[in-house]
Design a protein around this motif. Structure first.
Motif, PDB file in Angstrom:
ATOM      1  N   PRO A  96      38.310 -20.877 -12.633  1.00 14.39           N
ATOM      2  CA  PRO A  96      39.525 -20.208 -12.147  1.00 14.39           C
ATOM      3  C   PRO A  96      39.344 -19.747 -10.710  1.00 14.39           C
ATOM      4  N   PRO A  97      40.445 -19.446 -10.014  1.00 14.75           N
ATOM      5  CA  PRO A  97      40.337 -18.913  -8.650  1.00 14.75           C
ATOM      6  C   PRO A  97      39.465 -17.657  -8.632  1.00 14.75           C
ATOM      7  N   MET A  98      38.683 -17.475  -7.577  1.00 18.66           N
ATOM      8  CA  MET A  98      37.786 -16.338  -7.472  1.00 18.66           C
ATOM      9  C   MET A  98      37.573 -15.975  -6.019  1.00 18.66           C
ATOM     10  N   TRP A  99      36.964 -14.819  -5.784  1.00 21.76           N
ATOM     11  CA  TRP A  99      36.600 -14.397  -4.439  1.00 21.76           C
ATOM     12  C   TRP A  99      35.295 -13.638  -4.511  1.00 21.76           C
ATOM     13  N   VAL A 100      34.617 -13.537  -3.352  1.00 18.05           N
ATOM     14  CA  VAL A 100      33.360 -12.789  -3.249  1.00 18.05           C
ATOM     15  C   VAL A 100      33.432 -11.939  -1.986  1.00 18.05           C
ATOM     16  N   GLN A 101      33.106 -10.651  -2.108  1.00 19.32           N
ATOM     17  CA  GLN A 101      33.035  -9.791  -0.930  1.00 19.32           C
ATOM     18  C   GLN A 101      32.129  -8.610  -1.217  1.00 19.32           C
ATOM     19  N   GLY A 102      31.923  -7.780  -0.199  1.00 14.60           N
ATOM     20  CA  GLY A 102      30.949  -6.711  -0.310  1.00 14.60           C
ATOM     21  C   GLY A 102      31.294  -5.654  -1.333  1.00 14.60           C
ATOM     22  N   SER A 103      32.582  -5.388  -1.556  1.00 13.47           N
ATOM     23  CA  SER A 103      32.993  -4.418  -2.564  1.00 13.47           C
ATOM     24  C   SER A 103      34.320  -4.868  -3.138  1.00 13.47           C
ATOM     25  N   ALA A 104      34.623  -4.395  -4.336  1.00 12.09           N
ATOM     26  CA  ALA A 104      35.846  -4.825  -4.999  1.00 12.09           C
ATOM     27  C   ALA A 104      37.070  -4.304  -4.263  1.00 12.09           C
ATOM     28  N   PRO A 105      38.113  -5.126  -4.071  1.00  8.02           N
ATOM     29  CA  PRO A 105      39.297  -4.690  -3.312  1.00  8.02           C
ATOM     30  C   PRO A 105      39.931  -3.431  -3.865  1.00  8.02           C
ATOM     31  N   ALA A 106      39.969  -3.295  -5.193  1.00  5.59           N
ATOM     32  CA  ALA A 106      40.618  -2.126  -5.780  1.00  5.59           C
ATOM     33  C   ALA A 106      39.822  -0.854  -5.567  1.00  5.59           C
ATOM     34  N   LEU A 107      38.527  -1.004  -5.216  1.00  4.19           N
ATOM     35  CA  LEU A 107      37.657   0.164  -5.119  1.00  4.19           C
ATOM     36  C   LEU A 107      37.280   0.494  -3.684  1.00  4.19           C
ATOM     37  N   GLU A 108      37.505  -0.451  -2.766  1.00  7.74           N
ATOM     38  CA  GLU A 108      36.929  -0.336  -1.426  1.00  7.74           C
ATOM     39  C   GLU A 108      37.397   0.912  -0.692  1.00  7.74           C
ATOM     40  N   GLN A 109      38.723   1.109  -0.573  1.00 11.42           N
ATOM     41  CA  GLN A 109      39.223   2.207   0.228  1.00 11.42           C
ATOM     42  C   GLN A 109      38.918   3.565  -0.393  1.00 11.42           C
ATOM     43  N   GLN A 110      39.066   3.694  -1.727  1.00 11.14           N
ATOM     44  CA  GLN A 110      38.871   4.998  -2.333  1.00 11.14           C
ATOM     45  C   GLN A 110      37.408   5.402  -2.355  1.00 11.14           C
ATOM     46  N   ASN A 111      36.493   4.460  -2.204  1.00 11.75           N
ATOM     47  CA  ASN A 111      35.072   4.774  -2.199  1.00 11.75           C
ATOM     48  C   ASN A 111      34.538   5.055  -0.801  1.00 11.75           C
ATOM     49  N   GLU A 112      35.351   4.811   0.225  1.00 10.95           N
ATOM     50  CA  GLU A 112      34.877   5.004   1.582  1.00 10.95           C
ATOM     51  C   GLU A 112      34.864   6.494   1.926  1.00 10.95           C
ATOM     52  N   SER A 113      33.813   6.902   2.610  1.00 15.82           N
ATOM     53  CA  SER A 113      33.697   8.295   3.024  1.00 15.82           C
ATOM     54  C   SER A 113      34.632   8.570   4.195  1.00 15.82           C
ATOM     55  N   ASN A 114      34.807   9.846   4.504  1.00 18.38           N
ATOM     56  CA  ASN A 114      35.632  10.221   5.653  1.00 18.38           C
ATOM     57  C   ASN A 114      35.055   9.653   6.948  1.00 18.38           C
ATOM     58  N   LEU A 115      33.727   9.576   7.028  1.00 18.12           N
ATOM     59  CA  LEU A 115      33.102   9.037   8.229  1.00 18.12           C
ATOM     60  C   LEU A 115      33.466   7.570   8.423  1.00 18.12           C
TER      61      LEU A 115
END
Length: 212
Positions: free
Chosen positions: A69-88
């Motif tokens: 099936p279609p897939m992707w690979v990246q450093g962090s999951a798209p659904a989690l990336e922004q909410q896991n980023e620190s203020n810095l």
């Protein structure tokens, strides 16, 4: 080999096929989204991190027969990336975007911003206090600028001859620890090219035997 890991946002677990052993396959925690995505997270070992840094590549294997099936690979999951980023990290990302460092006409095609963002992400991941944050930045800046952490010494191993042709000009030595430092007497005294005093100010090297 990378290991699948559980994560706070996971809401389902995919079990291994009944025909496979625990050594061949393990349960996979996933975030199952409403639009049909199955997002998992994988932890890499030290050797794999070294390999990725060297090759900039990862290898993906899916036991799916002749297709997948279609897939992707990246450093962090798209659904989690922004909410896991620190203020810095969010600050660095927003400031560099506003400054146009990812624009099409940016220097080096935006790679400078990518490199800086990676450094900020690592710094944020380390979880420093105010004191250790400042010390880490100061130490990193010195080392990244190829500056020494202690005084230059008269240790012969610390200096390399860069001019010394027979019948030529005066012998000249360059310091191995601080490339802008040069000596005309084998490292006993030296001047620097990038310092505030310039080559007009002669420094006396520390005695490496006394320091030892």
């Amino acid at each position: 080999m990378a290991t699948p890991i559980n994560f706070p946002e996971a809401n389902a677990v995919l079990q291994k096929p009944a025909s496979m052993t625990d050594e061949e396959c393990c349960p996979l925690p996933i975030l199952r989204t409403d639009d049909g995505q199955c997002i998992s997270q994988w932890q890499l070992g030290p050797e794999e991190l070294i390999s990725i840094n060297q090759t900039h590549c990862v290898t993906i294997g899916i036991l799916s027969g002749r297709t997948q099936p279609p897939m992707w690979v990246q450093g962090s999951a798209p659904a989690l990336e922004q909410q896991n980023e620190s203020n810095l990290v969010l600050h660095a990302r927003a400031e560099m975007k506003a400054a146009g460092l990812w624009n099409e006409d940016a220097d080096y095609g935006g790679e400078v911003a990518n490199a800086v963002l990676q450094l900020v992400q690592v710094l944020s991941y380390q979880g420093h206090s105010g004191g250790s944050h400042a010390q880490t930045l100061a130490l990193f800046e010195k080392l990244a600028r190829f500056q020494p952490l202690g005084p230059l010494t008269n240790d012969p191993a610390e200096w390399m001859e860069v001019v010394g042709q027979v019948g030529g000009t005066q012998l000249l030595w360059q310091n191995r620890r601080q490339p802008d430092a040069f000596s005309t007497d084998g490292g006993k005294t030296f001047y620097t090219l990038d310092g505030p005093e310039g080559r007009d100010f002669i420094h006396t090297a520390a005695d490496f035997k006394a320091a030892a």
